[in-house]
Design a protein around this motif. Structure first.
Motif, PDB file in Angstrom:
ATOM      1  N   GLY A 140       0.820  -1.198   0.000  1.00  0.00           N
ATOM      2  CA  GLY A 140       0.000   0.000   0.000  1.00  0.00           C
ATOM      3  C   GLY A 140       0.862   1.258   0.000  1.00  0.00           C
ATOM      4  O   GLY A 140       2.061   1.202   0.313  1.00  0.00           O
ATOM      5  N   ALA A 141       0.287   2.369  -0.342  1.00  0.00           N
ATOM      6  CA  ALA A 141       1.026   3.636  -0.368  1.00  0.00           C
ATOM      7  C   ALA A 141       1.396   4.060   1.050  1.00  0.00           C
ATOM      8  O   ALA A 141       0.654   3.803   2.000  1.00  0.00           O
ATOM      9  CB  ALA A 141       0.189   4.718  -1.042  1.00  0.00           C
ATOM     10  N   LEU A 142       2.549   4.698   1.186  1.00  0.00           N
ATOM     11  CA  LEU A 142       2.995   5.202   2.478  1.00  0.00           C
ATOM     12  C   LEU A 142       2.513   6.637   2.648  1.00  0.00           C
ATOM     13  O   LEU A 142       2.757   7.486   1.794  1.00  0.00           O
ATOM     14  CB  LEU A 142       4.517   5.130   2.602  1.00  0.00           C
ATOM     15  N   THR A 143       1.825   6.893   3.750  1.00  0.00           N
ATOM     16  CA  THR A 143       1.312   8.224   4.040  1.00  0.00           C
ATOM     17  C   THR A 143       1.989   8.768   5.289  1.00  0.00           C
ATOM     18  O   THR A 143       2.185   8.042   6.272  1.00  0.00           O
ATOM     19  CB  THR A 143      -0.210   8.197   4.250  1.00  0.00           C
ATOM     20  N   ALA A 144       2.342  10.035   5.244  1.00  0.00           N
ATOM     21  CA  ALA A 144       3.041  10.652   6.371  1.00  0.00           C
ATOM     22  C   ALA A 144       2.116  10.788   7.569  1.00  0.00           C
ATOM     23  O   ALA A 144       0.914  11.016   7.430  1.00  0.00           O
ATOM     24  CB  ALA A 144       3.589  12.017   5.957  1.00  0.00           C
ATOM     25  N   SER A 145       2.700  10.630   8.757  1.00  0.00           N
ATOM     26  CA  SER A 145       1.949  10.761  10.000  1.00  0.00           C
ATOM     27  C   SER A 145       2.736  11.657  10.951  1.00  0.00           C
ATOM     28  O   SER A 145       3.972  11.654  10.951  1.00  0.00           O
ATOM     29  CB  SER A 145       1.714   9.389  10.642  1.00  0.00           C
TER      30      SER A 145
END
Length: 271
Positions: free
Chosen positions: A83-88
Motif C-alpha cells: 500500500g502507499a505510504l502516508t506521512a503521519s
C-alpha cells in the motif's frame, strides 16, 4: 424441476458474496494496513446426460453430453500488495516496506500479525510499552515486549530502517537500546486467518511465522518511522468490479425469469 433454476440461483448467491466482498473493500479504503480481498469461484458437479461411447442410435461418439449444475464461492483471497505510504505526525507510526508483518501479543498470550503500524506507548508495569490501539503489545525480534527504560519519553524514540530501537539523549545523539522491532514473514500469507483491526492469525495453510532476523533466505523488510501504510484498495477497480458483479447478478436473475416462462408455457400445453 429445470436445472437452470438451480444453476442460476447458485450464480445469484455467488455474486451476492462477490458484492459483499467488494463492498467490504470499499468500506475499508481508509483503514491503515488493510489488504483488499477478491472472491474466487468454482463450478459445481457436472451431470452426465450421455456417455462419450453411446448415442441415441447406439453409435460411437467422441464427446460426452454433460451439463453443469452451477457455481459456488471457492475462496476469498487477500491481495498482499504494497500500500502507499502516508506521512503521519505520530512518532510511533511505522510502515513496512516489504513482506514483513508486525507481531502482536495480547494479555492471554495469543499472537497475531498485522501491517497496521499505528502504535503508541502506554504505561506498563516496567515503564512505557509499545502497543496497538487494542492494547496488544508489539513484539520485538526476540518475541518480548518493547519497553523504554526509565526517563526515556515516547517523543525521543528513534527507530532505524532495519528496526533497531534507540532514543535521543540530551545532546541529540542516538543511544542504542539493543532491541529491534520484530518483523515476520509467511510462505503463504494468503492462508492467514483474517480477524478484526487488520490482524491475522497463523494457520496450517499460511505456514509458521518466519522471523526476518534469524531466517536465512528472506528478503528483509524496511521500517519507515513517521509513516503509515494505507489500504491497497483501488476504488476505481472496485467500482468496475461492482458493476460486473451487478450485471452477472442480473443475468442470473434473467435466467430464472426465462426458466419460469418456459415452465409456464409447458404447463399451458396441458390445457
Amino acid at each position: 424441476m429445470m436445472r437452470s433454476l438451480w444453476s442460476a440461483a447458485t450464480g445469484m448467491i455467488a455474486q451476492q458474496t462477490n458484492v459483499d466482498t467488494i463492498s467490504n473493500n470499499i468500506s475499508n479504503v481508509n483503514t491503515v494496513g488493510y489488504k483488499s480481498e477478491r472472491a474466487e469461484f468454482k463450478s459445481l458437479l457436472y451431470q452426465t446426460l450421455q456417455s462419450e461411447t453411446t448415442s441415441a442410435n447406439g453409435e460411437q461418439k467422441p464427446i460426452s453430453a454433460q451439463v453443469g449444475l452451477g457455481t459456488r464461492t471457492a475462496s476469498i483471497t487477500s491481495q498482499f500488495t504494497q500500500g502507499a505510504l502516508t506521512a503521519s505526525e505520530s512518532n510511533t507510526a511505522f510502515a513496512v516496506e516489504g513482506d514483513g508483518f508486525f507481531g502482536l501479543i495480547n494479555g492471554d498470550g495469543e499472537i497475531s500479525y498485522t501491517r497496521n503500524g499505528d502504535f503508541s506507548f502506554v504505561v506498563g508495569q516496567n515503564g512505557l510499552v509499545l502497543c496497538n490501539s487494542e492494547g496488544y503489545y508489539v513484539m520485538n525480534s526476540q518475541g518480548g515486549q518493547i519497553t523504554l527504560p526509565e526517563g526515556v519519553t515516547a517523543g525521543k524514540v528513534y527507530v532505524s530502517g532495519s528496526g533497531a530501537i534507540g532514543y535521543y539523549d540530551e545532546d541529540n545523539n542516538v543511544v542504542d537500546l539493543n532491541m529491534t522491532v520484530g518483523l515476520w514473514q509467511f510462505n503463504n500469507p494468503a492462508g492467514l486467518e483474517k480477524t478484526s483491526n487488520s490482524r491475522y492469525l497463523v494457520t496450517d495453510a499460511s505456514g509458521a511465522a518466519l522471523n526476518e532476523i534469524n531466517t536465512a533466505g528472506l528478503t528483509t523488510s524496511k521500517l519507515r518511522q513517521g509513516y503509515l501504510e494505507a489500504s491497497n484498495v483501488q476504488v476505481a477497480d472496485e467500482m468496475v468490479n461492482l458493476i460486473i458483479a451487478q450485471r452477472a447478478y442480473e443475468l442470473n436473475s434473467k435466467a430464472i425469469t426465462t426458466s419460469d416462462t418456459m415452465l409456464e408455457q409447458a404447463n399451458n400445453l396441458k390445457r
